[in-house]
Design an enzyme around this catalytic site. Sequence first.
Site, PDB file in Angstrom:
ATOM      1  N   HIS A   9       0.921  -1.075  -0.013  1.00 56.82           N
ATOM      2  CA  HIS A   9      -0.128   0.083  -0.037  1.00 56.82           C
ATOM      3  C   HIS A   9       0.853   1.322  -0.005  1.00 56.82           C
ATOM      4  O   HIS A   9       2.038   1.234   0.281  1.00 56.82           O
ATOM      5  CB  HIS A   9      -0.995  -0.068   1.309  1.00 56.82           C
ATOM      6  CG  HIS A   9      -0.289  -0.027   2.702  1.00 56.82           C
ATOM      7  ND1 HIS A   9       0.344   1.232   3.176  1.00 56.82           N
ATOM      8  CD2 HIS A   9      -0.036  -0.973   3.659  1.00 56.82           C
ATOM      9  CE1 HIS A   9       0.838   0.839   4.326  1.00 56.82           C
ATOM     10  NE2 HIS A   9       0.889  -0.298   4.330  1.00 56.82           N
ATOM     11  N   GLU A  87      -1.778  -6.829   7.401  1.00 59.69           N
ATOM     12  CA  GLU A  87      -0.499  -6.622   7.906  1.00 59.69           C
ATOM     13  C   GLU A  87      -0.012  -7.582   9.010  1.00 59.69           C
ATOM     14  O   GLU A  87      -1.072  -8.097   9.757  1.00 59.69           O
ATOM     15  CB  GLU A  87      -0.383  -5.175   8.338  1.00 59.69           C
ATOM     16  CG  GLU A  87       1.088  -4.755   8.832  1.00 59.69           C
ATOM     17  CD  GLU A  87       2.271  -5.024   8.351  1.00 59.69           C
ATOM     18  OE1 GLU A  87       2.679  -6.446   8.238  1.00 59.69           O
ATOM     19  OE2 GLU A  87       3.089  -3.884   7.566  1.00 59.69           O
TER      20      GLU A  87
END
EC number: 5.4.2.11
Length: 248
Positions: A9, A87
Amino acid sequence: MYKLVLIRHGESTWNKENRFTGWVDVDLTEQGRNEAYQAGALLKEAGYTFDIAYTSVLKRAIRTLWHVQDKMDLMYLPVVHSWRLNERHYGALSGLNKAETAAKFGDDQVLVWRRSYDTPPPALEPTDERAPFSDPRYAKVPREQLPLTECLKDTVARVLPLWNESIAPAVRAGKQVLIAAHGNSLRALIKYLDGISDSDIVGLNIPNGVPLVYELDENLKPIQHYYLGDQDAIAKAQAAVAKQGKAG
């Protein structure tokens, strides 16, 4: 030969503030949105297109994918959202400033927490508001699978079922696959693909918002991989990621 494209990202608000983020659902900064658009532009200019995309259930990865799709005129693209691409969960470190944490505990300890393979940070208490148990996006995930902290080994263990059961079959079927995810979920996948040792994985740093292309053979073993874009700028971005957990 197959191709697989990975992208971390764009810069998030907590990347900018140098904070441990993990499963906390922070958004992109303006720079992060621009990085995502630039990634889409690079992919389009290089002639890439996609049949399916995979991302996490965290908005910084989802929004990065949106911007890439928008820039490539692929808003119709089928997208699989999976918590398995989240994550790594940073446990009790979630929300703490990395440099301040390093000043308190030492650079070496924070490096172990950030980058080692099998040492997780201190866990959250189950009653902590940062725990994922009451979050509706995980309502269908068995409680025992939801982490209160993770090391990279744990992240590999949750990423690989998605790879084996969904992503790899899509690649083998000839689909052009894009994965928009996070630094450590991508490190987990790359460790598996490249066969990186537990000790060497500490040195792998993935920059925000830069497309990483994997060329794979018929057995999905890497032939080569490379980043798209300005290689000097990419090297500087990787070095900046490596420095995030240092006190000085």
